[in-house]
Scaffold this motif. Structure first.
Motif, PDB file in Angstrom:
ATOM      1  N   ASP A 115     -62.676  34.398 -13.671  1.00 46.26           N
ATOM      2  CA  ASP A 115     -63.566  33.291 -14.017  1.00 46.26           C
ATOM      3  C   ASP A 115     -62.882  31.937 -13.865  1.00 46.26           C
ATOM      4  O   ASP A 115     -63.522  30.947 -13.513  1.00 46.26           O
ATOM      5  CB  ASP A 115     -64.087  33.437 -15.446  1.00 46.26           C
ATOM      6  N   VAL A 116     -61.588  31.897 -14.123  1.00 48.50           N
ATOM      7  CA  VAL A 116     -60.849  30.634 -13.984  1.00 48.50           C
ATOM      8  C   VAL A 116     -60.834  30.189 -12.525  1.00 48.50           C
ATOM      9  O   VAL A 116     -61.143  29.043 -12.211  1.00 48.50           O
ATOM     10  CB  VAL A 116     -59.393  30.770 -14.512  1.00 48.50           C
ATOM     11  N   HIS A 160     -55.204  17.093 -18.278  1.00 44.23           N
ATOM     12  CA  HIS A 160     -56.034  17.153 -19.471  1.00 44.23           C
ATOM     13  C   HIS A 160     -56.662  18.537 -19.570  1.00 44.23           C
ATOM     14  O   HIS A 160     -56.857  19.220 -18.571  1.00 44.23           O
ATOM     15  CB  HIS A 160     -57.114  16.060 -19.465  1.00 44.23           C
ATOM     16  N   PHE A 161     -56.910  18.932 -20.804  1.00 43.67           N
ATOM     17  CA  PHE A 161     -57.504  20.247 -21.052  1.00 43.67           C
ATOM     18  C   PHE A 161     -58.906  20.287 -20.479  1.00 43.67           C
ATOM     19  O   PHE A 161     -59.699  19.376 -20.694  1.00 43.67           O
ATOM     20  CB  PHE A 161     -57.528  20.543 -22.552  1.00 43.67           C
ATOM     21  N   GLN A 162     -59.217  21.354 -19.751  1.00 38.39           N
ATOM     22  CA  GLN A 162     -60.534  21.492 -19.137  1.00 38.39           C
ATOM     23  C   GLN A 162     -61.391  22.501 -19.891  1.00 38.39           C
ATOM     24  O   GLN A 162     -62.481  22.172 -20.312  1.00 38.39           O
ATOM     25  CB  GLN A 162     -60.380  21.914 -17.673  1.00 38.39           C
ATOM     26  N   GLN A 163     -60.870  23.732 -20.037  1.00 41.21           N
ATOM     27  CA  GLN A 163     -61.682  24.774 -20.651  1.00 41.21           C
ATOM     28  C   GLN A 163     -60.808  25.981 -20.976  1.00 41.21           C
ATOM     29  O   GLN A 163     -59.747  26.171 -20.381  1.00 41.21           O
ATOM     30  CB  GLN A 163     -62.791  25.182 -19.681  1.00 41.21           C
ATOM     31  N   GLU A 164     -61.288  26.819 -21.902  1.00 32.01           N
ATOM     32  CA  GLU A 164     -60.612  28.074 -22.234  1.00 32.01           C
ATOM     33  C   GLU A 164     -61.420  29.234 -21.655  1.00 32.01           C
ATOM     34  O   GLU A 164     -62.652  29.222 -21.683  1.00 32.01           O
ATOM     35  CB  GLU A 164     -60.507  28.225 -23.747  1.00 32.01           C
ATOM     36  N   PHE A 165     -60.720  30.224 -21.108  1.00 33.80           N
ATOM     37  CA  PHE A 165     -61.364  31.380 -20.484  1.00 33.80           C
ATOM     38  C   PHE A 165     -60.798  32.669 -21.057  1.00 33.80           C
ATOM     39  O   PHE A 165     -59.701  32.681 -21.605  1.00 33.80           O
ATOM     40  CB  PHE A 165     -61.123  31.376 -18.967  1.00 33.80           C
ATOM     41  N   LEU A 170     -44.817  39.387 -22.706  1.00 30.73           N
ATOM     42  CA  LEU A 170     -46.143  39.993 -22.746  1.00 30.73           C
ATOM     43  C   LEU A 170     -47.183  39.116 -22.068  1.00 30.73           C
ATOM     44  O   LEU A 170     -48.194  39.591 -21.576  1.00 30.73           O
ATOM     45  CB  LEU A 170     -46.570  40.232 -24.197  1.00 30.73           C
ATOM     46  N   HIS A 171     -46.943  37.798 -22.034  1.00 36.12           N
ATOM     47  CA  HIS A 171     -47.901  36.854 -21.467  1.00 36.12           C
ATOM     48  C   HIS A 171     -47.595  36.483 -20.018  1.00 36.12           C
ATOM     49  O   HIS A 171     -48.346  35.747 -19.413  1.00 36.12           O
ATOM     50  CB  HIS A 171     -47.967  35.579 -22.313  1.00 36.12           C
ATOM     51  N   ALA A 172     -46.483  36.942 -19.479  1.00 35.10           N
ATOM     52  CA  ALA A 172     -46.122  36.596 -18.108  1.00 35.10           C
ATOM     53  C   ALA A 172     -47.106  37.232 -17.131  1.00 35.10           C
ATOM     54  O   ALA A 172     -47.586  38.344 -17.334  1.00 35.10           O
ATOM     55  CB  ALA A 172     -44.705  37.046 -17.798  1.00 35.10           C
ATOM     56  N   PHE A 173     -47.412  36.491 -16.075  1.00 31.20           N
ATOM     57  CA  PHE A 173     -48.344  36.980 -15.058  1.00 31.20           C
ATOM     58  C   PHE A 173     -47.642  37.919 -14.105  1.00 31.20           C
ATOM     59  O   PHE A 173     -46.485  37.712 -13.727  1.00 31.20           O
ATOM     60  CB  PHE A 173     -48.896  35.812 -14.229  1.00 31.20           C
ATOM     61  N   ASP A 174     -48.354  38.925 -13.673  1.00 40.38           N
ATOM     62  CA  ASP A 174     -47.917  39.782 -12.589  1.00 40.38           C
ATOM     63  C   ASP A 174     -48.495  39.176 -11.310  1.00 40.38           C
ATOM     64  O   ASP A 174     -49.671  38.808 -11.268  1.00 40.38           O
ATOM     65  CB  ASP A 174     -48.457  41.193 -12.812  1.00 40.38           C
ATOM     66  N   GLU A 175     -47.685  39.047 -10.265  1.00 43.07           N
ATOM     67  CA  GLU A 175     -48.161  38.395  -9.042  1.00 43.07           C
ATOM     68  C   GLU A 175     -49.360  39.124  -8.431  1.00 43.07           C
ATOM     69  O   GLU A 175     -50.260  38.480  -7.900  1.00 43.07           O
ATOM     70  CB  GLU A 175     -47.024  38.276  -8.026  1.00 43.07           C
ATOM     71  N   ILE A 229     -53.490  23.683 -13.770  1.00 45.52           N
ATOM     72  CA  ILE A 229     -52.527  24.569 -14.419  1.00 45.52           C
ATOM     73  C   ILE A 229     -53.325  25.587 -15.220  1.00 45.52           C
ATOM     74  O   ILE A 229     -54.216  25.226 -15.986  1.00 45.52           O
ATOM     75  CB  ILE A 229     -51.583  23.808 -15.363  1.00 45.52           C
ATOM     76  N   ILE A 230     -52.995  26.866 -15.026  1.00 46.57           N
ATOM     77  CA  ILE A 230     -53.573  27.934 -15.834  1.00 46.57           C
ATOM     78  C   ILE A 230     -52.447  28.472 -16.701  1.00 46.57           C
ATOM     79  O   ILE A 230     -51.407  28.881 -16.188  1.00 46.57           O
ATOM     80  CB  ILE A 230     -54.144  29.066 -14.958  1.00 46.57           C
ATOM     81  N   GLN A 231     -52.659  28.465 -17.997  1.00 42.65           N
ATOM     82  CA  GLN A 231     -51.631  28.922 -18.934  1.00 42.65           C
ATOM     83  C   GLN A 231     -52.167  30.101 -19.723  1.00 42.65           C
ATOM     84  O   GLN A 231     -53.230  30.011 -20.339  1.00 42.65           O
ATOM     85  CB  GLN A 231     -51.249  27.792 -19.884  1.00 42.65           C
ATOM     86  N   ARG A 232     -51.446  31.216 -19.672  1.00 38.31           N
ATOM     87  CA  ARG A 232     -51.849  32.386 -20.455  1.00 38.31           C
ATOM     88  C   ARG A 232     -51.168  32.287 -21.809  1.00 38.31           C
ATOM     89  O   ARG A 232     -49.945  32.172 -21.893  1.00 38.31           O
ATOM     90  CB  ARG A 232     -51.441  33.673 -19.775  1.00 38.31           C
ATOM     91  N   THR A 233     -51.967  32.337 -22.872  1.00 38.28           N
ATOM     92  CA  THR A 233     -51.415  32.221 -24.215  1.00 38.28           C
ATOM     93  C   THR A 233     -51.624  33.492 -25.028  1.00 38.28           C
ATOM     94  O   THR A 233     -51.125  33.587 -26.136  1.00 38.28           O
ATOM     95  CB  THR A 233     -52.058  31.040 -24.975  1.00 38.28           C
ATOM     96  N   GLY A 234     -52.351  34.416 -24.500  1.00 36.54           N
ATOM     97  CA  GLY A 234     -52.585  35.695 -25.160  1.00 36.54           C
ATOM     98  C   GLY A 234     -52.945  36.718 -24.114  1.00 36.54           C
ATOM     99  O   GLY A 234     -52.959  36.428 -22.924  1.00 36.54           O
ATOM    100  N   LYS A 235     -53.220  37.914 -24.530  1.00 35.71           N
ATOM    101  CA  LYS A 235     -53.541  38.976 -23.572  1.00 35.71           C
ATOM    102  C   LYS A 235     -54.752  38.615 -22.716  1.00 35.71           C
ATOM    103  O   LYS A 235     -54.753  38.799 -21.517  1.00 35.71           O
ATOM    104  CB  LYS A 235     -53.800  40.277 -24.344  1.00 35.71           C
ATOM    105  N   LYS A 236     -55.785  38.076 -23.320  1.00 31.39           N
ATOM    106  CA  LYS A 236     -57.006  37.690 -22.582  1.00 31.39           C
ATOM    107  C   LYS A 236     -57.392  36.261 -22.926  1.00 31.39           C
ATOM    108  O   LYS A 236     -58.553  35.963 -23.196  1.00 31.39           O
ATOM    109  CB  LYS A 236     -58.159  38.640 -22.947  1.00 31.39           C
ATOM    110  N   ARG A 237     -56.443  35.359 -22.881  1.00 33.60           N
ATOM    111  CA  ARG A 237     -56.711  33.966 -23.249  1.00 33.60           C
ATOM    112  C   ARG A 237     -56.023  33.056 -22.243  1.00 33.60           C
ATOM    113  O   ARG A 237     -54.798  33.072 -22.120  1.00 33.60           O
ATOM    114  CB  ARG A 237     -56.172  33.721 -24.647  1.00 33.60           C
ATOM    115  N   TYR A 238     -56.817  32.281 -21.524  1.00 37.60           N
ATOM    116  CA  TYR A 238     -56.312  31.404 -20.467  1.00 37.60           C
ATOM    117  C   TYR A 238     -56.778  29.983 -20.730  1.00 37.60           C
ATOM    118  O   TYR A 238     -57.968  29.740 -20.914  1.00 37.60           O
ATOM    119  CB  TYR A 238     -56.826  31.858 -19.094  1.00 37.60           C
TER     120      TYR A 238
END
Length: 112
Positions: A78-79, A68-73, A9-14, A44-53
């Motif tokens: 926006d990322v 290091h962690f930069q920010q949550e989007f 569910l969290h995998a990115f579509d190209e 690195i952008i990591q998707r952890t939920g439907k609208k959480r990066y």
């Protein structure tokens, strides 16, 4: 960086990634992770939920291999915009001359 197991569910579509990448940054997509290679740094952008990066940052400048962690989007557009603005800011503030020196060089060139 805490590794999370990829849920399909969290995998990115190209197509989703390439539509959001309006700044033509070099990217590699691996399931729920996007590796972004900008002009100055690695991301690195990591998707952890439907609208959480989660955005992680590695400074090449300091020769530190750790991210290091930069920010949550909540929006992928926006990322990519944040990464683009970050590079633009660093180039402008760190790699340009102060205004007084720039003016002095301009005046010196006129009087050659």
């Amino acid at each position: 960086m805490r590794a999370l197991r990829c849920n399909s569910l969290h995998a990115f579509d190209e197509n989703e990634v390439y539509e959001s990448n309006k700044y033509n940054l070099r990217v590699t997509v691996v399931q729920n992770i996007i590796y972004v290679y900008s002009l100055l740094d690695l991301w690195i952008i990591q998707r952890t939920g439907k609208k959480r990066y989660f955005l992680y940052h590695q400074n090449k400048k300091f020769r530190n291999k750790n991210y290091h962690f930069q920010q949550e989007f909540t929006n992928l557009d926006d990322v990519f915009q944040y990464i683009h603005r970050h590079d633009k800011y660093v180039l402008k503030s760190k790699w340009s001359l102060p205004q007084q020196l720039e003016d002095a060089y301009r005046k010196a060139r006129r009087y050659k």
